[in-house]
Design a protein around this motif. Structure first.
Motif, mmCIF file in Angstrom:
data_model
loop_
_atom_site.group_PDB
_atom_site.id
_atom_site.type_symbol
_atom_site.label_atom_id
_atom_site.label_comp_id
_atom_site.label_asym_id
_atom_site.label_seq_id
_atom_site.Cartn_x
_atom_site.Cartn_y
_atom_site.Cartn_z
ATOM 1 N N LEU A 116 0.766 -1.181 0.020
ATOM 2 C CA LEU A 116 -0.025 -0.056 0.013
ATOM 3 C C LEU A 116 0.895 1.365 0.034
ATOM 4 N N ASP A 117 1.840 1.221 0.666
ATOM 5 C CA ASP A 117 2.807 2.220 1.030
ATOM 6 C C ASP A 117 3.602 2.514 -0.716
ATOM 7 N N ARG A 118 3.857 1.720 -1.250
ATOM 8 C CA ARG A 118 4.485 1.644 -2.544
ATOM 9 C C ARG A 118 3.426 2.248 -3.551
ATOM 10 N N LEU A 119 2.204 1.859 -3.582
ATOM 11 C CA LEU A 119 1.116 2.206 -4.354
ATOM 12 C C LEU A 119 1.181 3.542 -4.058
ATOM 13 N N ARG A 120 0.984 4.171 -2.752
ATOM 14 C CA ARG A 120 0.903 5.490 -2.658
ATOM 15 C C ARG A 120 1.966 6.487 -3.267
ATOM 16 N N GLY A 157 5.323 13.824 9.279
ATOM 17 C CA GLY A 157 6.132 12.738 9.099
ATOM 18 C C GLY A 157 6.433 12.164 7.886
ATOM 19 N N ILE A 158 5.686 12.476 7.049
ATOM 20 C CA ILE A 158 5.888 11.685 5.560
ATOM 21 C C ILE A 158 5.563 12.625 4.597
ATOM 22 N N GLY A 159 6.440 12.791 3.445
ATOM 23 C CA GLY A 159 6.638 13.700 2.408
ATOM 24 C C GLY A 159 8.058 14.124 1.999
ATOM 25 N N GLY A 160 8.168 14.714 0.910
ATOM 26 C CA GLY A 160 9.363 15.180 0.256
ATOM 27 C C GLY A 160 9.056 15.887 -0.898
ATOM 28 N N ALA A 161 10.171 16.572 -1.317
ATOM 29 C CA ALA A 161 9.804 17.573 -2.365
ATOM 30 C C ALA A 161 9.493 17.137 -3.733
ATOM 31 N N TRP A 162 10.029 15.988 -4.180
ATOM 32 C CA TRP A 162 9.556 15.589 -5.358
ATOM 33 C C TRP A 162 8.061 15.109 -5.399
ATOM 34 N N ARG A 163 7.765 14.666 -4.255
ATOM 35 C CA ARG A 163 6.373 14.660 -4.139
ATOM 36 C C ARG A 163 5.579 15.860 -4.527
ATOM 37 N N VAL A 164 5.942 16.926 -3.931
ATOM 38 C CA VAL A 164 5.144 18.198 -3.914
ATOM 39 C C VAL A 164 5.125 18.506 -5.449
ATOM 40 N N LEU A 165 6.505 18.264 -6.161
ATOM 41 C CA LEU A 165 6.614 18.566 -7.407
ATOM 42 C C LEU A 165 5.387 18.065 -8.358
ATOM 43 N N GLY A 188 1.050 13.271 -1.920
ATOM 44 C CA GLY A 188 1.518 11.956 -0.933
ATOM 45 C C GLY A 188 2.097 12.529 0.309
ATOM 46 N N CYS A 189 2.245 13.738 0.556
ATOM 47 C CA CYS A 189 2.354 14.159 2.160
ATOM 48 C C CYS A 189 1.488 14.020 3.062
#
Length: 336
Positions: A27-31, A280-288, A274-275
């Protein structure tokens, strides 16, 4: 960059650096893959409705419109990862356009630096009020939204300010291109890459995640949690200022409400990327990726002939769905 410098200025214990959280389940990988799949699907759907959407000119327009949302979302990301939320980012971006407009004639390029410094300090003040006043970030940032929005109205005289003298200091952001894309787009990509590298390879780069996952545990590990949360809001202010500079370059003007409509898209970009709203979970590429999804919804919807009045409905639905998918219910004993 200021963002990377702030990341490296927060001290943790000299012991073994904690590892950033990694996905362990399917599930995490799908997210992780989900936002990218959504972006590709949206682009294909819009391209089917309007094939010219994939032309270089159209992509340049989409990417240019994504930059202010991306910058606001990057600042918001630090706050959300640390377990808070900043509702004042759009008002601060509007304020930044006004501050820049009234100073650029005299200061030239230094007005950009002054604007970024001022907005960073404003963000830090919000963070200080939250951590030392022990007031929820929602309440303080909501108050900051109204306060700084009123300040922008006073400074501007409640009117649009057109930038003529000194405009050369910022026009290149939207007018000069590299490989067909405005330099502001590349500046956004550089910011994303710098944040990613700072978080991944610096021993202190994951402090925002650790504080967001559990502030008490972070404190016991030697992390100065209060400084981390203040730094998150300072970074939010900095990126709001950067978004204001880009908006002024694109519009050649400033207004006390110029960026106000970008608050919900910026939050949506963070969450749909996906943040986790619980921190506690997130990152710059996700925000892009999230910023691109939101922008494609904005621009692509208009290209496909969707009524613009439905955009806020779409954003609201996107935020709700993103929260449902990213909410860590194991960390919430009561939902209210």
């Amino acid at each position: 960059m200021i963002a990377v410098a702030t990341l490296t200025s927060i001290h943790t214990s000299p012991s073994k650096p904690a590892a950033a959280p990694v996905p362990r389940s399917t599930l995490d990988r799908l997210r992780l893959a989900g936002p990218t799949m959504v972006l590709v699907a949206l682009v294909l759907l819009v391209a089917l409705a309007e094939p010219n959407f994939l032309s270089m000119n159209a992509l340049a327009v989409v990417s240019a419109q994504a930059v202010p949302i991306l910058l606001l979302a990057l600042g918001q990301m630090f706050v959300i990862i640390a377990g808070g939320i900043d509702l004042s980012v759009a008002a601060l971006a509007s304020l930044a356009t006004v501050v820049l407009a009234v100073t650029i004639g005299q200061l030239g390029a230094l007005a950009v630096v002054a604007t970024l410094v001022a907005l960073t300090l404003i963000g830090a003040i919000t963070g200080l009020l939250i951590v030392f006043g022990q007031i929820p970030s929602f309440v303080v940032s909501l108050g900051a939204l109204g306060f700084w929005g009123a300040v922008a109205l006073v400074i501007s005289g409640s009117t649009t300010i057109y930038i003529s003298e000194g405009y050369n200091a910022i026009f290149w952001l939207s007018s000069w291109t590299f490989i067909g894309l405005p330099l502001a787009v590349w500046a956004g990509v550089v910011a994303v890459a710098a944040i990613y590298l700072g978080m991944k390879f610096s021993s202190r780069g994951n402090v925002f995640h650790l504080v967001g996952l559990g502030e008490k545990a972070a404190i016991m590990s030697g992390i100065r949690a209060r400084q981390v949360r203040v730094a998150a809001f300072a970074l939010s202010g900095f990126f709001a200022g950067a978004a204001g500079v880009v908006l002024s370059s694109q519009q050649q003007s400033a207004a006390p409400q110029l960026a106000d409509s970008l608050l919900l898209p910026a939050i949506a970009a963070v969450l749909v990327g996906g943040c986790a709203i619980t921190g506690g979970i997130g990152g710059a590429w996700r925000v892009l990726i999230g910023a691109l999804i939101v922008t494609v919804l904005r621009v692509g919807g208009s290209v496909a002939g969707i009524d613009p009045s439905f955009q806020q409905i779409v954003y609201g639905g996107v935020v709700i769905v993103a929260v449902i998918l990213t909410l860590d219910r194991s960390r919430l004993s009561i939902i209210k």
